[in-house]
Design a protein around this motif. Sequence first.
Motif, PDB file in Angstrom:
ATOM      1  N   MET A 131     -18.364  -2.656   9.715  1.00  0.00           N
ATOM      2  CA  MET A 131     -16.427  -2.480   9.840  1.00  0.00           C
ATOM      3  C   MET A 131     -16.163  -0.986   9.099  1.00  0.00           C
ATOM      4  N   LYS A 132     -15.069  -0.671   9.939  1.00  0.00           N
ATOM      5  CA  LYS A 132     -14.757   0.924   9.108  1.00  0.00           C
ATOM      6  C   LYS A 132     -13.170   0.445   9.930  1.00  0.00           C
ATOM      7  N   LEU A 133     -12.991   0.570   8.256  1.00  0.00           N
ATOM      8  CA  LEU A 133     -11.156   0.506   8.511  1.00  0.00           C
ATOM      9  C   LEU A 133     -10.247   1.321   7.334  1.00  0.00           C
ATOM     10  N   LEU A 134      -9.099   1.617   8.139  1.00  0.00           N
ATOM     11  CA  LEU A 134      -8.125   2.365   6.883  1.00  0.00           C
ATOM     12  C   LEU A 134      -6.988   1.726   6.442  1.00  0.00           C
ATOM     13  N   ALA A 135      -6.576   1.859   4.861  1.00  0.00           N
ATOM     14  CA  ALA A 135      -5.912   0.517   4.625  1.00  0.00           C
ATOM     15  C   ALA A 135      -4.920   2.092   4.055  1.00  0.00           C
ATOM     16  N   PHE A 136      -3.397   1.724   4.527  1.00  0.00           N
ATOM     17  CA  PHE A 136      -2.480   2.749   3.743  1.00  0.00           C
ATOM     18  C   PHE A 136      -1.473   1.511   2.950  1.00  0.00           C
ATOM     19  N   GLU A 137      -1.306   1.178   1.514  1.00  0.00           N
ATOM     20  CA  GLU A 137      -0.609   0.564   0.903  1.00  0.00           C
ATOM     21  C   GLU A 137       0.567   1.794  -0.337  1.00  0.00           C
ATOM     22  N   THR A 138       2.184   1.113   0.433  1.00  0.00           N
ATOM     23  CA  THR A 138       2.618   3.003  -0.678  1.00  0.00           C
ATOM     24  C   THR A 138       4.553   2.056  -0.636  1.00  0.00           C
ATOM     25  N   ALA A 139       4.544   0.670  -0.872  1.00  0.00           N
ATOM     26  CA  ALA A 139       5.412  -0.147  -0.734  1.00  0.00           C
ATOM     27  C   ALA A 139       5.963  -0.402  -1.654  1.00  0.00           C
ATOM     28  N   THR A 140       5.964   0.389  -3.178  1.00  0.00           N
ATOM     29  CA  THR A 140       5.630  -0.066  -4.260  1.00  0.00           C
ATOM     30  C   THR A 140       6.064   1.762  -5.050  1.00  0.00           C
ATOM     31  N   GLU A 141       6.050   1.472  -6.899  1.00  0.00           N
ATOM     32  CA  GLU A 141       5.649   2.907  -6.880  1.00  0.00           C
ATOM     33  C   GLU A 141       4.386   3.969  -6.932  1.00  0.00           C
ATOM     34  N   ALA A 142       3.466   2.982  -6.628  1.00  0.00           N
ATOM     35  CA  ALA A 142       2.584   3.193  -6.711  1.00  0.00           C
ATOM     36  C   ALA A 142       1.845   3.290  -5.234  1.00  0.00           C
ATOM     37  N   CYS A 143       1.138   5.081  -4.760  1.00  0.00           N
ATOM     38  CA  CYS A 143       0.338   5.338  -3.628  1.00  0.00           C
ATOM     39  C   CYS A 143      -0.980   5.093  -3.578  1.00  0.00           C
ATOM     40  N   SER A 144      -1.238   4.380  -2.718  1.00  0.00           N
ATOM     41  CA  SER A 144      -2.719   3.850  -2.088  1.00  0.00           C
ATOM     42  C   SER A 144      -2.871   3.689  -1.006  1.00  0.00           C
ATOM     43  N   VAL A 145      -4.776   5.014  -0.472  1.00  0.00           N
ATOM     44  CA  VAL A 145      -4.865   4.638   0.790  1.00  0.00           C
ATOM     45  C   VAL A 145      -6.364   4.453  -0.059  1.00  0.00           C
ATOM     46  N   ALA A 146      -7.187   3.521   1.103  1.00  0.00           N
ATOM     47  CA  ALA A 146      -8.810   2.778   1.195  1.00  0.00           C
ATOM     48  C   ALA A 146      -9.566   3.159   2.333  1.00  0.00           C
ATOM     49  N   LEU A 147     -10.657   3.203   2.132  1.00  0.00           N
ATOM     50  CA  LEU A 147     -11.917   3.762   3.438  1.00  0.00           C
ATOM     51  C   LEU A 147     -12.570   2.247   3.075  1.00  0.00           C
ATOM     52  N   TYR A 148     -12.271   0.978   4.146  1.00  0.00           N
ATOM     53  CA  TYR A 148     -13.459   0.371   3.924  1.00  0.00           C
ATOM     54  C   TYR A 148     -14.881   0.682   4.505  1.00  0.00           C
ATOM     55  N   LEU A 149     -16.176   0.342   4.319  1.00  0.00           N
ATOM     56  CA  LEU A 149     -17.427   0.588   4.901  1.00  0.00           C
ATOM     57  C   LEU A 149     -18.046  -0.238   4.517  1.00  0.00           C
ATOM     58  N   ASP A 150     -17.873  -1.537   6.095  1.00  0.00           N
ATOM     59  CA  ASP A 150     -19.255  -2.482   6.330  1.00  0.00           C
ATOM     60  C   ASP A 150     -19.072  -2.965   4.908  1.00  0.00           C
ATOM     61  N   GLY A 151     -18.033  -3.037   3.851  1.00  0.00           N
ATOM     62  CA  GLY A 151     -18.467  -3.904   2.260  1.00  0.00           C
ATOM     63  C   GLY A 151     -18.008  -3.090   1.353  1.00  0.00           C
TER      64      GLY A 151
END
Length: 234
Positions: A1-21
């Motif tokens: 599975m390939k998945l892109l994730a966004f988390e920006t709800a706090t003072e931290a900004c982060s983006v992640a890419l999940y690639l088969d684990g």
Amino acid sequence: MKLLAFETATEACSVALYLDGEVRERFGVVPRRHAELALPWAQELLAEAGIARAQLDAIAVGRGPGAFTGVRLAIALAQGIALALERPLVPVSTLQVLAAGAAADGPDRILAAIDARMGEVYVGAYEREGGRLRALDREQVLAPEAVRLPVASGAWQGVGTGFAAADGLLAQRLAGEMVAVDPAALPRAAVLARLAASACEAGEAVPAERVEPAYLRDNVALTLAEQQALRASR
């Protein structure tokens, strides 16, 4: 599975890419720069991995609660990409993301708390069971003095900026139940990506247009009268 994730709800900004684990992440405590950085970081992660957007299976988003602007940004980015690619969206509670990042060697009961400003905190209580998190109560926005643990017995650990809010009032009130507290903990897209991948595999992804932000409250600022009343109560 390939998945892109966004988390920006706090003072931290982060983006992640999940690639088969495997998970790759960009993370930074960058107040007021989320809109500037989130999408470029996503593009960098995809480029470094040699993955085209069309190869993504799903998009994940931290749906809040948290800062109104940050929550709206993450939802807008995730929905825009998911709709353009005709991919499903996996919304995950930001409080759950925060709790899932708690120390693995700590108690399995976790209280996640985010500073909600205006004299309040966003809180969510969870318990780890077989590698998954189970919510013990509904998410709430409350004054620190109004927070109650849904299960009084047993040891807990606390995570999140809500424990530093109001001069650490929440941490002081729950000191007898908390084995450990990490008031500097922030939600991360890497954790979100793993939660979302499990949710997606369990068939919990939804059409992008059905995802809504979790604000928990409607007002974004206190009135002058409310500000005066809050100062007088301190």
